[in-house]
Design a protein around this motif. Structure first.
Motif, PDB file in Angstrom:
ATOM      1  N   ASP A   1       0.803  -1.126   0.038  1.00  0.00           N
ATOM      2  CA  ASP A   1       0.000  -0.053   0.003  1.00  0.00           C
ATOM      3  C   ASP A   1       0.773   1.281  -0.233  1.00  0.00           C
ATOM      4  N   LEU A   2       1.794   1.250   0.728  1.00  0.00           N
ATOM      5  CA  LEU A   2       2.762   2.442   0.877  1.00  0.00           C
ATOM      6  C   LEU A   2       3.731   2.519  -0.057  1.00  0.00           C
ATOM      7  N   ASP A   3       4.186   1.673  -1.100  1.00  0.00           N
ATOM      8  CA  ASP A   3       4.887   1.677  -2.059  1.00  0.00           C
ATOM      9  C   ASP A   3       4.034   2.247  -3.392  1.00  0.00           C
ATOM     10  N   ARG A   4       2.817   2.288  -3.224  1.00  0.00           N
ATOM     11  CA  ARG A   4       1.940   3.120  -4.356  1.00  0.00           C
ATOM     12  C   ARG A   4       1.844   4.387  -4.224  1.00  0.00           C
ATOM     13  N   LEU A   5       2.559   4.968  -3.038  1.00  0.00           N
ATOM     14  CA  LEU A   5       2.658   6.526  -2.887  1.00  0.00           C
ATOM     15  C   LEU A   5       3.862   6.944  -3.590  1.00  0.00           C
ATOM     16  N   HIS A   6       3.865   7.995  -4.456  1.00  0.00           N
ATOM     17  CA  HIS A   6       4.774   8.603  -5.415  1.00  0.00           C
ATOM     18  C   HIS A   6       4.723   9.742  -5.294  1.00  0.00           C
ATOM     19  N   LEU A   7       5.942  10.701  -5.810  1.00  0.00           N
ATOM     20  CA  LEU A   7       6.324  12.025  -5.646  1.00  0.00           C
ATOM     21  C   LEU A   7       6.583  12.377  -7.152  1.00  0.00           C
ATOM     22  N   GLY A   8       5.872  13.187  -7.724  1.00  0.00           N
ATOM     23  CA  GLY A   8       6.331  13.524  -9.213  1.00  0.00           C
ATOM     24  C   GLY A   8       6.595  15.036  -9.038  1.00  0.00           C
ATOM     25  N   THR A   9       7.636  15.242 -10.115  1.00  0.00           N
ATOM     26  CA  THR A   9       8.127  16.533 -10.247  1.00  0.00           C
ATOM     27  C   THR A   9       7.703  17.082 -11.388  1.00  0.00           C
ATOM     28  N   PHE A  10       7.166  18.473 -11.403  1.00  0.00           N
ATOM     29  CA  PHE A  10       6.527  19.038 -12.473  1.00  0.00           C
ATOM     30  C   PHE A  10       7.144  20.085 -13.077  1.00  0.00           C
ATOM     31  N   THR A  11       7.440  20.529 -14.144  1.00  0.00           N
ATOM     32  CA  THR A  11       8.040  21.973 -14.781  1.00  0.00           C
ATOM     33  C   THR A  11       7.329  22.254 -15.925  1.00  0.00           C
ATOM     34  N   GLY A  12       7.557  23.343 -16.235  1.00  0.00           N
ATOM     35  CA  GLY A  12       6.981  23.961 -17.701  1.00  0.00           C
ATOM     36  C   GLY A  12       7.662  23.263 -18.937  1.00  0.00           C
ATOM     37  N   PRO A  13       7.031  23.551 -20.103  1.00  0.00           N
ATOM     38  CA  PRO A  13       7.462  22.891 -21.038  1.00  0.00           C
ATOM     39  C   PRO A  13       8.965  23.701 -21.749  1.00  0.00           C
ATOM     40  N   THR A  14       9.091  24.785 -21.558  1.00  0.00           N
ATOM     41  CA  THR A  14      10.538  25.306 -22.408  1.00  0.00           C
ATOM     42  C   THR A  14      10.640  26.602 -21.279  1.00  0.00           C
ATOM     43  N   GLY A  15      11.901  27.140 -21.249  1.00  0.00           N
ATOM     44  CA  GLY A  15      12.518  28.490 -20.894  1.00  0.00           C
ATOM     45  C   GLY A  15      12.419  28.335 -19.311  1.00  0.00           C
ATOM     46  N   PRO A  16      12.596  29.468 -18.685  1.00  0.00           N
ATOM     47  CA  PRO A  16      12.823  29.324 -17.230  1.00  0.00           C
ATOM     48  C   PRO A  16      11.273  29.232 -16.601  1.00  0.00           C
ATOM     49  N   THR A  17      10.832  28.184 -16.172  1.00  0.00           N
ATOM     50  CA  THR A  17       9.713  28.154 -15.880  1.00  0.00           C
ATOM     51  C   THR A  17       9.792  27.554 -14.378  1.00  0.00           C
ATOM     52  N   GLY A  18       8.676  27.608 -13.535  1.00  0.00           N
ATOM     53  CA  GLY A  18       8.571  27.334 -12.244  1.00  0.00           C
ATOM     54  C   GLY A  18       8.412  25.822 -12.346  1.00  0.00           C
ATOM     55  N   LEU A  19       8.712  25.336 -10.946  1.00  0.00           N
ATOM     56  CA  LEU A  19       8.792  23.995 -10.666  1.00  0.00           C
ATOM     57  C   LEU A  19       7.810  23.455  -9.353  1.00  0.00           C
ATOM     58  N   PHE A  20       7.213  22.240  -9.403  1.00  0.00           N
ATOM     59  CA  PHE A  20       6.449  21.872  -8.202  1.00  0.00           C
ATOM     60  C   PHE A  20       6.575  20.409  -8.093  1.00  0.00           C
ATOM     61  N   ARG A  21       6.546  19.922  -6.925  1.00  0.00           N
ATOM     62  CA  ARG A  21       6.625  18.312  -6.464  1.00  0.00           C
ATOM     63  C   ARG A  21       5.215  18.344  -5.736  1.00  0.00           C
ATOM     64  N   GLN A  22       4.693  16.994  -6.309  1.00  0.00           N
ATOM     65  CA  GLN A  22       3.327  16.760  -5.535  1.00  0.00           C
ATOM     66  C   GLN A  22       3.271  15.182  -5.571  1.00  0.00           C
ATOM     67  N   VAL A  23       2.595  15.005  -4.226  1.00  0.00           N
ATOM     68  CA  VAL A  23       2.752  13.548  -3.759  1.00  0.00           C
ATOM     69  C   VAL A  23       1.320  13.000  -4.268  1.00  0.00           C
ATOM     70  N   THR A  24       0.972  11.877  -4.764  1.00  0.00           N
ATOM     71  CA  THR A  24       0.031  11.249  -5.313  1.00  0.00           C
ATOM     72  C   THR A  24      -1.091  11.308  -4.052  1.00  0.00           C
ATOM     73  N   ALA A  25      -2.294  11.570  -4.548  1.00  0.00           N
ATOM     74  CA  ALA A  25      -3.397  11.555  -3.567  1.00  0.00           C
ATOM     75  C   ALA A  25      -3.585  10.023  -2.811  1.00  0.00           C
ATOM     76  N   LEU A  26      -3.793  10.298  -1.335  1.00  0.00           N
ATOM     77  CA  LEU A  26      -3.731   9.117  -0.600  1.00  0.00           C
ATOM     78  C   LEU A  26      -4.908   8.315  -1.075  1.00  0.00           C
ATOM     79  N   THR A  27      -4.923   6.917  -0.967  1.00  0.00           N
ATOM     80  CA  THR A  27      -6.018   6.215  -1.091  1.00  0.00           C
ATOM     81  C   THR A  27      -6.450   5.593   0.259  1.00  0.00           C
ATOM     82  N   LYS A  28      -7.906   5.054   0.423  1.00  0.00           N
ATOM     83  CA  LYS A  28      -8.552   4.754   1.732  1.00  0.00           C
ATOM     84  C   LYS A  28      -7.351   3.718   2.522  1.00  0.00           C
ATOM     85  N   PRO A  29      -6.686   2.859   1.926  1.00  0.00           N
ATOM     86  CA  PRO A  29      -5.799   2.016   2.826  1.00  0.00           C
ATOM     87  C   PRO A  29      -4.804   2.508   3.337  1.00  0.00           C
TER      88      PRO A  29
END
Length: 74
Positions: free
Chosen positions: A22-50
């Motif tokens: 159950d806990l191995d299904r928790l992931h952290l994604g890193t997201f950036t814009g397509p080109t140039g100097p863009t921002g960045l954010f890191r987001q954890v997947t939504a928690l499941t009920k288990p």
């Protein structure tokens, strides 16, 4: 390590295999814009009920959904 596994099993009232799966299904994604100097954010997947149930048994706080947020440089 076996003692820690046993503590987790008794606290969560689940087998180590179930807890790990159950806990191995928790992931952290890193997201950036397509080109140039863009921002960045890191987001954890939504928690499941288990996952929420496992974290609630030992009264552990759930991870924040947005872990890091860096706006684009000006």
């Amino acid at each position: 390590m076996p003692l820690l596994i046993r503590i987790i099993e008794t606290t969560a009232d689940a087998t180590w295999t179930t807890v790990r799966r159950d806990l191995d299904r928790l992931h952290l994604g890193t997201f950036t814009g397509p080109t140039g100097p863009t921002g960045l954010f890191r987001q954890v997947t939504a928690l499941t009920k288990p996952q929420r149930d496992l974290l609630a048994k030992p009264s552990m706080p759930a991870p924040k959904q947005i872990v890091a947020l860096q706006p684009a440089p000006r």
